[in-house]
Each structure stands twice: as structure tokens, then as C-alpha cells.
Design a protein around this motif. Structure first.
Motif, PDB file in Angstrom:
ATOM      1  N   THR A 462       7.135 -10.095 -58.801  1.00  0.00           N
ATOM      2  CA  THR A 462       7.507  -8.715 -58.526  1.00  0.00           C
ATOM      3  C   THR A 462       7.917  -8.593 -57.071  1.00  0.00           C
ATOM      4  O   THR A 462       7.118  -8.846 -56.182  1.00  0.00           O
ATOM      5  CB  THR A 462       6.324  -7.763 -58.794  1.00  0.00           C
ATOM      6  N   PRO A 463       9.153  -8.206 -56.778  1.00  0.00           N
ATOM      7  CA  PRO A 463       9.586  -8.135 -55.379  1.00  0.00           C
ATOM      8  C   PRO A 463       9.081  -6.881 -54.696  1.00  0.00           C
ATOM      9  O   PRO A 463       8.836  -5.865 -55.333  1.00  0.00           O
ATOM     10  CB  PRO A 463      11.104  -8.100 -55.495  1.00  0.00           C
ATOM     11  N   GLU A 464       8.923  -6.972 -53.377  1.00  0.00           N
ATOM     12  CA  GLU A 464       8.642  -5.764 -52.623  1.00  0.00           C
ATOM     13  C   GLU A 464       9.931  -4.969 -52.510  1.00  0.00           C
ATOM     14  O   GLU A 464      11.029  -5.515 -52.481  1.00  0.00           O
ATOM     15  CB  GLU A 464       8.098  -6.107 -51.238  1.00  0.00           C
ATOM     16  N   VAL A 746      14.418   0.605 -65.758  1.00  0.00           N
ATOM     17  CA  VAL A 746      13.302   0.111 -64.962  1.00  0.00           C
ATOM     18  C   VAL A 746      13.808  -0.884 -63.919  1.00  0.00           C
ATOM     19  O   VAL A 746      14.816  -1.563 -64.109  1.00  0.00           O
ATOM     20  CB  VAL A 746      12.241  -0.545 -65.879  1.00  0.00           C
ATOM     21  N   LEU A 747      13.106  -0.939 -62.799  1.00  0.00           N
ATOM     22  CA  LEU A 747      13.357  -1.912 -61.734  1.00  0.00           C
ATOM     23  C   LEU A 747      12.128  -2.777 -61.558  1.00  0.00           C
ATOM     24  O   LEU A 747      11.001  -2.355 -61.860  1.00  0.00           O
ATOM     25  CB  LEU A 747      13.664  -1.198 -60.417  1.00  0.00           C
ATOM     26  N   ALA A 748      12.326  -3.986 -61.049  1.00  0.00           N
ATOM     27  CA  ALA A 748      11.178  -4.856 -60.805  1.00  0.00           C
ATOM     28  C   ALA A 748      10.195  -4.217 -59.833  1.00  0.00           C
ATOM     29  O   ALA A 748       8.991  -4.426 -59.928  1.00  0.00           O
ATOM     30  CB  ALA A 748      11.654  -6.198 -60.266  1.00  0.00           C
ATOM     31  N   GLU A 749      10.726  -3.397 -58.899  1.00  0.00           N
ATOM     32  CA  GLU A 749       9.853  -2.747 -57.925  1.00  0.00           C
ATOM     33  C   GLU A 749       8.937  -1.704 -58.546  1.00  0.00           C
ATOM     34  O   GLU A 749       8.026  -1.196 -57.879  1.00  0.00           O
ATOM     35  CB  GLU A 749      10.695  -2.073 -56.830  1.00  0.00           C
ATOM     36  N   ASP A 750       9.141  -1.368 -59.823  1.00  0.00           N
ATOM     37  CA  ASP A 750       8.315  -0.361 -60.488  1.00  0.00           C
ATOM     38  C   ASP A 750       6.972  -0.926 -60.946  1.00  0.00           C
ATOM     39  O   ASP A 750       6.176  -0.190 -61.541  1.00  0.00           O
ATOM     40  CB  ASP A 750       9.055   0.214 -61.700  1.00  0.00           C
ATOM     41  N   GLU A 751       6.730  -2.207 -60.702  1.00  0.00           N
ATOM     42  CA  GLU A 751       5.512  -2.842 -61.233  1.00  0.00           C
ATOM     43  C   GLU A 751       4.222  -2.115 -60.852  1.00  0.00           C
ATOM     44  O   GLU A 751       3.384  -1.854 -61.727  1.00  0.00           O
ATOM     45  CB  GLU A 751       5.461  -4.311 -60.789  1.00  0.00           C
ATOM     46  N   PRO A 752       3.981  -1.722 -59.580  1.00  0.00           N
ATOM     47  CA  PRO A 752       2.705  -1.038 -59.270  1.00  0.00           C
ATOM     48  C   PRO A 752       2.534   0.265 -60.046  1.00  0.00           C
ATOM     49  O   PRO A 752       1.460   0.520 -60.603  1.00  0.00           O
ATOM     50  CB  PRO A 752       2.801  -0.806 -57.754  1.00  0.00           C
ATOM     51  N   ASP A 804       0.386  14.015 -54.783  1.00  0.00           N
ATOM     52  CA  ASP A 804      -0.138  13.846 -53.427  1.00  0.00           C
ATOM     53  C   ASP A 804       0.937  13.414 -52.437  1.00  0.00           C
ATOM     54  O   ASP A 804       0.649  13.165 -51.260  1.00  0.00           O
ATOM     55  CB  ASP A 804      -1.289  12.829 -53.418  1.00  0.00           C
ATOM     56  N   GLY A 805       2.194  13.295 -52.915  1.00  0.00           N
ATOM     57  CA  GLY A 805       3.284  12.927 -52.031  1.00  0.00           C
ATOM     58  C   GLY A 805       3.404  11.453 -51.731  1.00  0.00           C
ATOM     59  O   GLY A 805       4.293  11.038 -50.982  1.00  0.00           O
ATOM     60  N   GLU A 806       2.536  10.626 -52.292  1.00  0.00           N
ATOM     61  CA  GLU A 806       2.535   9.185 -52.029  1.00  0.00           C
ATOM     62  C   GLU A 806       3.383   8.452 -53.059  1.00  0.00           C
ATOM     63  O   GLU A 806       2.872   7.896 -54.025  1.00  0.00           O
ATOM     64  CB  GLU A 806       1.093   8.638 -52.043  1.00  0.00           C
ATOM     65  N   GLY A 807       4.688   8.473 -52.881  1.00  0.00           N
ATOM     66  CA  GLY A 807       5.565   7.718 -53.762  1.00  0.00           C
ATOM     67  C   GLY A 807       5.770   8.376 -55.121  1.00  0.00           C
ATOM     68  O   GLY A 807       5.564   9.578 -55.285  1.00  0.00           O
ATOM     69  N   GLU A 808       6.164   7.532 -56.108  1.00  0.00           N
ATOM     70  CA  GLU A 808       6.452   8.011 -57.451  1.00  0.00           C
ATOM     71  C   GLU A 808       5.385   7.560 -58.429  1.00  0.00           C
ATOM     72  O   GLU A 808       4.664   6.585 -58.182  1.00  0.00           O
ATOM     73  CB  GLU A 808       7.811   7.471 -57.941  1.00  0.00           C
ATOM     74  N   GLU A 809       5.280   8.276 -59.535  1.00  0.00           N
ATOM     75  CA  GLU A 809       4.431   7.834 -60.634  1.00  0.00           C
ATOM     76  C   GLU A 809       5.253   7.809 -61.911  1.00  0.00           C
ATOM     77  O   GLU A 809       6.231   8.552 -62.066  1.00  0.00           O
ATOM     78  CB  GLU A 809       3.219   8.752 -60.803  1.00  0.00           C
ATOM     79  N   THR A 810       4.864   6.933 -62.826  1.00  0.00           N
ATOM     80  CA  THR A 810       5.554   6.790 -64.108  1.00  0.00           C
ATOM     81  C   THR A 810       4.874   7.686 -65.129  1.00  0.00           C
ATOM     82  O   THR A 810       3.642   7.648 -65.284  1.00  0.00           O
ATOM     83  CB  THR A 810       5.528   5.334 -64.575  1.00  0.00           C
TER      84      THR A 810
END
Length: 916
Positions: A462-464, A746-752, A804-810
Motif C-alpha cells: 500500500t503506497p503512502e 478505489v485507490l491504493a491509498e484508500d487502504e487505511p 472530526d476533520g481528520e481526512g476521509e472515511e469510507t
């Protein structure tokens, strides 16, 4: 790319051999004898215009039209000029597959002037028959007693598939494999490969449960995009090992037109096979050695190797080979050293490799293995034995087998010698332990296992996140479009800098001067040292490589610190330019202040385009003191940070960067980011044919581009790995909560976010989706969900900013897997438990249905647990047919997307079930 009718090829119920006679040298007669000798159980017939009653006891007729059955497979062994007409005749009689063994069709021309093999291709396309060959050795399926070849011997049944290109090589492979006890599930060669190709066969073999590994011998890859798509699917589930011949231009069967900046085609194949998760080896011997370790050893927990032998010499040979191949020795723990000291003579070396002494007994071997098995630093062990007067080879082999059982170690062996150790090697074979004849071969085979595991990690890593996939680059694209509109096939130096700067690559502040006087004016402003570069038309094109016999061209002079030095320097640059490029128009000078960057390690990075393989990312050395071409490494876009670092790691400059940079990790990251950005540029602006940054240097801001050149092509370049399909993005607003959500691939960066999405769902939702309760999803599990091949799979996710403003959620996901023929796709959908009542499931499913329908897929199918009422209601709402499947105790869902147009499509869909 299609597996259409391949089942008829691999498992025919009836075969006709065309052109067989009883002459000893008759090709068809050889094939017929092999079919009979192999015990083929199906119906056989012969067609020969001489009108024999029978050939080798098999009924014979004079014409295909006189056959009393329609065979599944026809084997053509007639003269070259008759083959295209015969293929067309067979297709008209609804024969599904044909093997054309006739050779020489690449050199025999038809009346149209093209080689006859292309007439075979055209006949196959027009009638729908599938053709293996021409010029193929044929096909073996040992488990089904099918030997439809002219080979001198048959293969034994096994779990390995071999797909070759050369019949003579294949004959030697059969012989070699038989001697080593290697059996085959399928064995065939493509020959000229006019219809059935590597991609078709790999698709079939990837789904075949009787095949555990795939061996490939290739001379060329005519359809790289299709090949990549199929082999990336196969290599995720079983080892794929390849020999690609034609390393140098002199040995290439089909000469390759090289792209700018590249001197050999072989590194392109290297990059492609590595990206596909394929282990490339250098010959047939290495192929079978690698097969030995990949199929008989467990996955490697560590890459370091421990070595033990009954003498110093074999251990030293093994260590030398390990170092040559970039491997590492395991470091023994102090506990292991102390325990071994009680077992071994007092003068032993107390380190790896371990010398057990020439008189080591079976007990010593066994105890040493048990000691190392308790050492957490040791995961892989090479056990070697050299025959002695005091030792019993077979007893020691038995002791090793017994000691290795039940340990966590990956044990493989090397019993040196020949006449006195064969029984021991047989014992290892029966026990499932790889065994080799020499230390060098053993270590090479182990390192092949290491290399295979590395390329496999590149498939699932999984890439950063780095590249901004969603930034608007409209102005940059407009700049390129304007240049093409005005008929310019290159950008100016100023425009090229703007392109890379717009994508976030730092550039040196540069002044452009029309003549020497303007250069002096720029110097007079600060009176600090300057670097001056002459600009002319050809210098605006990337990869300005000269002939090796020509004197090196010098286009830049650095650190000019006086008026006289500047005038002399400009005159010298003009002389250089006029000597080397007398037909290239003068465009002026570019001036940069020397203090803007530090010297030292210089990289050359960029993009070039191959006519067959599309855009390529290149990375290597820059500078007059280094042979730039020998260090230029290649990768296929699109890249992420992991793939970019792997490309960088293969260069010689990477070693210099790690050893001499003041900030090695920061600089490595800076180069990797630049490579990812270049990859994104050529995907966003496919009209860019070539782009070179040379040199790429470093300052306190990171990597900085000094000189940039870009050329263009009005035919857009297409990567052979499909990039992120941005055009499928869609924004929606949820009706109940009012949240703004993006539905996108989907993107590989979506892993988290994807992992958190699964972990937050209720046990019941997990059971509905995966047909079982699962408490935990590993990083590897989720990486495989998000690392997809857009040519074969599609995953749409619904993402929204976190509260909470910390990035995205799926919030939801839907995926489909599509078969190689694009007939049927299988779907799975899951929505966050909190999203009930928002209609998100309907939105995701409808988007996927529309996507699959647009790409021509015929049917969408799925399985749903009988108690999953929400999904069944959703399926009913979308128009799915729903039936209970009593065998699997699930509900089968089916939705017609497009009506089939061809008979084979209707036939396949008629036989279809719920699974692909």
C-alpha cells in the motif's frame, strides 16, 4: 483476450488429424502415433486427400465434409499454402479449435504479399475458430492422456503448466523435466501465436485448480497490455516464472524499435515482468531450480540465510554466491553460538556459515538443525554435505529430513557429488525438501525465492499518498494543446519548466537571454557566479544522446564569475553547439545563479515512450563523469511511492545517495516523489512523448530540476497498466443527513480508511458480506481489496470528510470481478451500518450496473445469504432475477446487462452459474 473455446482445446472429446499418413517422417503421422500411444480416450479420425481407409488403424476420409462428426479439435499438418483455406473450412463446419503444426508460415507469402500466418489469423477471426500456432509443437494434458504433439517423449502428470514459444526448446524441457521428476498439468507452445496468445492461456490457467505454478518461455510479447492484465491476476494466486530470450539486439527474433533515451529493449521486459509479479530467470536451469524452491518451500519470513556444511569450502562458495546476488547472511544469536560450541570442535569459527567438521555424524546434523530452529534470527537454512570416507550420505540425509520436520525453518539442501549421493537426493525429493547439485545453484534458487517474494510484495504494497490525483491541471494541458495546435512537436525551455513547476517539482530560477550581452546584464545585477546553457531547437528535445564514438557535447558551463569568463564561455558554447548541431536553430542562453543549488549527486529522470509498451519512467545517473546509459533504469506508469523507491533502488546512483548524501532518507524521498509526479504528468497529459530532467539536484527544499526538456506527439500515449479512471468520479448529497459524498474508483491509498470501514461494521454485516464472521482484517487482506487492475476489476467507494476533520472515511463500497471474455461479472456490495436509509446502496449498485453495461458486460451475478433481507430487497428493486440455490444454500442473483450477439457467448452464458 479470451478463454473462448479453450476448454475444447484442453479437454477435447473428439479430434481429427488433417494430413496424417503412415510415412515415418510424416508430421501428422507422428502426432497420431503420440495420440494413440498416450491412450487418448476420445474419438479420433484422420483427413487425408489421398483417401486412405485408415491411418495407423484410425478411420480416414478424404475431406472434412465427409466426417461423420464435428470434432472439438482439429490438428492441421498440411503444406503451408493449404493451411489458411483449411482453417476457414473448419471454422465454417463449426469446429471450435485447431492446432496448426505446419511451420515456415512466417517466411511463406500469400498472393497478397503478406506471410501466410496472417492469412491464418484472418481466417480464424472471420469464422470464430480458435487457433494454436502455426508452427507449434502442439499440446499435452498428461492427466487426460492427451499427447497431441510431435515430441519425442510424453510428459508425466503434475501440477505445473508450461507455455513456451519454441518447439525445439519445449522438446528439451520435456526431457529435462522428466529427469527431475517434474510433471505437468498442461504443456504447449504458441509458435507464431496468431490467435491464441500468452494472455488467453494465462487467463485459463489462473482459474485452473490443477495448476499450481506457470512456467513461461517467451521470445516476444505482441500484446503487452493484455498480457499484463492477465498475468497480474495469475501471479496473485500461483507462482509465474518466465524465461524471456532475446536479451541483446543480436538475439531478438523481432527487432524492437527503441524509444528515445534507451539503448536496449531487455530492461523494458524486466520492468514489465517485475510489475506483473512474475519471477524472471535467465535460463531453463534456473527456471526449474526456482520452481523447486517456490513450490517446496514456505513463504519467507526473513530474507537472511544460514548455511551449514561438513567443511569450510562449500560454505565459502555459498557465501560468495550469496554476496554476488545481493543476499545476506543470518546473524546467529549468542545462545545458538553457545549451544553449537558444545556440539562442535573447539576450533570452529563461531559464526555463519557453520562448519560441522568433515566427520559430522547424522546426530550432529540433526542437533545443529534443532539448535538453529530455536534461533529467532534464523528462518532459512541451507544444509550441505560433501562425501567423506567416514560419513554415510543416506543416513545423514534421513537425519536432516527428520530434524527439519515440524520446525519453522525453511530447509533446503545441497549434497555435492554425483555417483554416491543420488539416493540421498531421492530421499529429499520424497520428503518435499529442495535439493541441489552445487552451492552456487542452491543459493541462486534461494535468491530466486527472495526475488519472487519481493515482486509479490510490490503487487500488494500500500503506497503512502503523495500525488494529488484531484488537482486541476487545466492550464498545463492548455499549454500543451496550444503548442500542438501551432504544429510544434516540443515545448520551449521556459514552457517545459512551467509544466513540471505546475506539478510541484522545484525548479532553478532561470533567466532567458537572446545573446551574450543579455547574459552579461543578468550577471551585473548581483555579480555572483552563474551557470550558462546554450539553447537551440534540438536541445528542446529530451534525451539528446550522441553516438558513443562522438566526442561528448558540452552544453553548459558552470560558475562563471567575471565578464571575461562569461564571454569566453558563451563563445565556447556556441562553437560546441555549431559543431555538433549545425542544422539546429539558435534560441539563446539560459542563465542560473550557481548558488541556487548544491553540487554532488546528479540524477537524470524522465519519461520516454515505446511504440509497443507505451510511456516509460526512467531514472539514473546524470553528469559528464558517468556513463548515463548504463545506469538508466525503467518502470511502467502509473507509479506510487513504493514502486518509485523500487525503481530508484535499482540504480547505481541510489548507492551513492545512501553512502554520500548528508540527508539520504530525505533525498531518497525527494527523488521518489519526483518520479511519482512524472508518472502522473504523462497520465494527465498523454500527448507528452518525452520529458527529461537532467540534472535533478538537491537543496534544502528537496529535489530541484535544473534543465527540463519536453517533446510532444499528437497521438496520445496509453500506459499498458490502466491508470486511475478519473472520469468515473461523481459527487452526491445524501438525502437524510445532507452529507456530501464522492463516489469514485478505489485507490491504493484508500487502504487505511478501507480497513477502518470493515472493522467498524457489525458482525452481522460482515457475515452478510463475507458469508462468515470475521473479527479482524489484516493489512494484506485490505491491500488486496484496494490494489486492483482497472482492466479486470472495478471497485467504487463512497467517501466523505470525517466529522472530526481528520481526512476521509469510507461509507460504502461495491466491487465486481469480470471474466476474461467480459461475459459475466460477479458483484459484492457493503454499506456502513450508520448509512441505513440514505439510499447509498442503491446509488453504488446503480453506478456499477451502468459502468458494467457501458463496457459491454453481458450479465451481473451474485450470491446472497437467504436471511439477508436488505440485500434481497435492493436486488429486487434493481431488477435482478432471484432464485434459491439448494446446493450452496444461497440466493442466486442475475441481471442481464447486454444481449449476447454471438453463438459462443449464448452458449457460455447458457451454461453459466453463479460463479465466474
Amino acid at each position: 483476450m479470451s478463454t473462448r473455446y479453450l476448454e475444447s482445446l484442453f479437454n477435447p472429446e473428439s479430434i481429427v488429424v488433417i494430413g496424417a499418413s503412415e510415412r515415418p517422417d510424416n508430421l501428422g503421422g507422428m502426432v497420431l502415433r503420440n495420440l494413440l500411444g498416450g491412450g487418448y480416450p476420445g474419438k479420433l479420425a484422420v483427413v487425408n486427400q489421398s483417401g486412405y481407409d485408415n491411418v495407423h488403424g484410425v478411420d480416414c476420409v478424404a475431406k472434412v465434409s465427409l466426417l461423420d462428426f464435428s470434432p472439438d479439435l482439429a490438428i492441421i499438418c498440411t503444406p503451408p499454402e493449404t493451411v489458411p483455406r483449411m482453417v476457414r473450412t473448419l471454422g465454417d463446419y463449426d469446429v471450435r479449435t485447431a492446432i496448426v503444426m505446419t511451420g515456415g508460415m512466417s517466411r511463406t507469402h500469400s498472393k497478397t504479399g503478406q506471410p501466410l500466418m496472417y492469412s491464418v489469423r484472418d481466417a480464424a477471426r472471420e469464422t470464430g475458430i480458435r487457433v494454436l500456432g502455426p508452427n507449434t509443437i502442439g499440446l499435452m494434458v498428461p492427466a487426460r492422456h492427451l499427447n497431441a504433439t510431435y515430441a519425442h517423449m510424453g510428459a508425466i502428470p503434475g501440477r505445473v503448466a508450461f507455455v513456451g514459444q519454441s518447439g525445439t526448446i519445449a522438446s528439451s524441457v520435456i526431457d529435462w523435466a522428466f529427469a527431475r521428476g517434474v510433471g505437468f498439468s498442461y504443456f504447449l507452445t504458441l509458435g507464431d501465436g496468431m490467435d491464441i496468445g500468452h494472455d488467453d492461456l494465462i487467463d485459463y490457467l489462473a482459474q485452473d485448480t490443477q495448476t499450481r505454478a506457470i512456467l513461461l518461455h517467451m521470445e516476444n510479447i505482441p500484446n503487452p497490455r493484455r498480457f499484463m492484465s492477465s498475468v497480474r491476476v495469475a501471479s496473485r494466486t500461483k507462482p509465474v516464472i518466465a524465461v524471456k530470450s532475446g536479451h541483446v539486439p543480436e538475439s531478438e527474433w523481432i527487432p524492437h524499435q527503441l524509444p528515445a533515451g534507451i539503448k536496449r529493449s531487455d530492461p523494458i521486459y524486466d520492468a514489465m515482468l517485475q510489475r506483473a509479479g512474475v519471477l524472471r530467470v535467465d535460463g531453463l536451469g534456473q527456471m526449474f531450480d526456482a520452481l523447486e524452491t517456490l513450490t517446496r518451500m514456505r513463504p519467507l519470513r526473513r530474507e537472511a540465510l544460514a548455511i551449514m556444511a561438513n567443511g569450510v569450502g562449500p560454505g565459502v562458495l555459498a557465501v560468495d554466491r550469496l554476496a554476488d546476488l545481493g543476499g545476506e547472511l543470518a546473524e546467529l544469536s549468542q545462545n545458538s553460538i553457545d549451544e553449537l560450541a558444545e556440539l562442535l570442535p573447539p576450533y570452529w569459527t563461531r559464526k555463519n556459515p557453520i562448519d560441522l567438521n568433515y566427520d559430522a555424524s547424522p546426530e550432529v546434523y540433526a542437533r545443529a538443525i534443532k539448535i538453529l530452529a530455536r534461533d529467532s534470527n534464523v528462518a532459512n537454512l541451507l544444509v550441505m554435505y560433501s562425501p567423506t570416507l567416514t560419513g554415510n550420505s543416506l543416513e545423514i540425509a534421513n537425519a536432516v529430513v527428520q530434524a527439519a520436520r515440524g520446525t519453522r525453518l525453511n530447509v533446503f539442501t545441497c549434497w555435492l557429488g554425483q555417483s554416491t549421493v543420488m539416493d540421498s537426493r531421492d530421499e529429499f525429493y520424497r520428503a518435499g525438501l529442495p535439493s541441489f547439485f552445487s552451492p552456487e545453484k542452491a543459493v541462486m534458487a534461494f535468491m530466486q525465492h527472495v526475488r519472487h517474494q519481493r515482486v509479490q510484495r510490490l503487487l500488494t504494497e500500500t503506497p503512502e499518498s503523495f500525488t494529488d490525483h484531484f488537482a486541476d491541471r487545466g492550464q498545463t494541458r492548455a499549454l500543451v494543446a496550444r503548442a500542438l495546435h501551432h504544429g510544434r512537436m516540443h515545448l520551449s525551455n521556459r514552457e517545459a519548466r512551467r509544466v513540471v513547476r505546475d506539478y510541484g517539482i522545484n525548479t532553478i530560477e532561470t533567466a532567458y537571454c537572446d545573446d551574450m550581452e543579455e547574459v552579461l546584464e543578468v550577471f551585473a545585477i548581483e555579480r555572483r557566479p552563474i551557470d550558462v546553457t546554450v539553447i537551440h531547437e534540438k536541445a528542446c528535445y529530451p534525451f539528446l544522446d550522441l553516438s558513443p564514438t562522438q566526442r561528448r557535447y558540452k552544453g553548459t558551463i558552470k560558475k562563471l564569475n567575471s565578464e571575461q569568463a562569461i564571454m569566453d564561455g558563451c563563445r565556447y558554447l556556441l562553437d560546441e553547439y555549431q559543431e555538433h548541431f549545425p542544422d539546429s536553430g539558435f534560441l539563446g542562453f539560459s542563465v542560473q545563479h550557481s548558488y541556487q543549488h548544491v553540487g554532488g549527486i546528479e540524477f537524470s529522470v524522465g519519461i520516454t515512450r515505446d511504440e509497443v509498451y507505451g510511456p516509460l519512467v526512467v531514472c539514473g545517473a546524470a553528469g559528464a563523469q558517468i556513463n548515463v546509459m548504463t545506469d538508466r533504469q525503467i518502470a511502467l506508469p502509473p507509479l506510487n511511492m513504493v514502486l518509485a523507491r523500487e525503481l530508484l533502488r535499482r540504480t547505481y546512483m541510489y548507492k551513492l545517495l545512501r553512502e554520500h548524501s548528508l540527508r539520504p532518507e530525505e533525498d531518497i524521498r525527494a527523488v521518489s516523489e519526483t518520479l511519482v509526479t512524472l508518472s502522473q504528468i504523462v497520465i494527465d497529459i498523454p500527448e507528452i512523448r518525452g520529458l527529461e530532467i537532467s540534472p535533478l539536484l538537491f537543496n534544502d527544499q528537496g529535489a530541484v530540476a535544473v534543465n527540463v526538456a519536453i517533446d510532444l506527439d499528437d497521438r496520445p500515449g496509453k500506459p499498458i497498466i490502466q491508470p486511475y479512471p478519473r472520469e468515473l468520479e461523481e459527487w452526491i448529497v445524501l438525502p437524510r443527513s445532507g452529507r456530501r459524498v464522492i463516489i469514485r474508483p478505489v485507490l491504493a491509498e484508500d487502504e487505511p480508511a478501507h480497513r477502518k470501514f470493515h472493522e467498524y461494521q457489525s458482525p452481522e454485516s460482515i457475515r452478510y458480506r463475507f458469508f462468515q464472521y470475521r473479527k479482524h482484517f489484516t493489512r494484506e487482506d485490505v491491500a488486496q481489496m484496494v490494489q486492483i487492475d482497472y482492466d479486470r476489476e472495478m471497485v467504487f467507494i463512497a467517501n466523505a470528510p470525517r466529522e472530526d476533520g481528520e481526512g476521509e472515511e469510507t461509507l460504502g463500497t461495491v466491487r465486481t470481478w469480470t471474466d476474461a471474455d467480459n461475459l459475466r461479472c460477479e458483484f459484492a456490495v457493503m454499506v456502513d451500518d450508520r448509512m441505513k436509509g440514505e439510499g447509498l446502496g442503491v446509488k453504488l449498485m446503480q453506478k456499477m450496473i451502468d459502468y458494467c453495461r457501458a463496457r459491454g458486460t453481458m450479465e451481473m451475478v451474485g450470491n446472497v445469504l437467504a436471511d439477508n433481507r436488505p440485500m434481497l430487497q435492493l436486488a429486487e428493486h434493481l431488477g435482478f432475477d432471484i432464485k434459491y440455490n439448494p446446493d450452496e444454500e444461497v440466493m442466486d442473483l442475475r441481471l442481464v446487462l447486454n444481449e449476447p450477439e454471438k453463438d459462443w457467448q449464448r452458449e457460455r452464458l447458457g451454461k453459466g452459474g453463479g460463479h465466474i
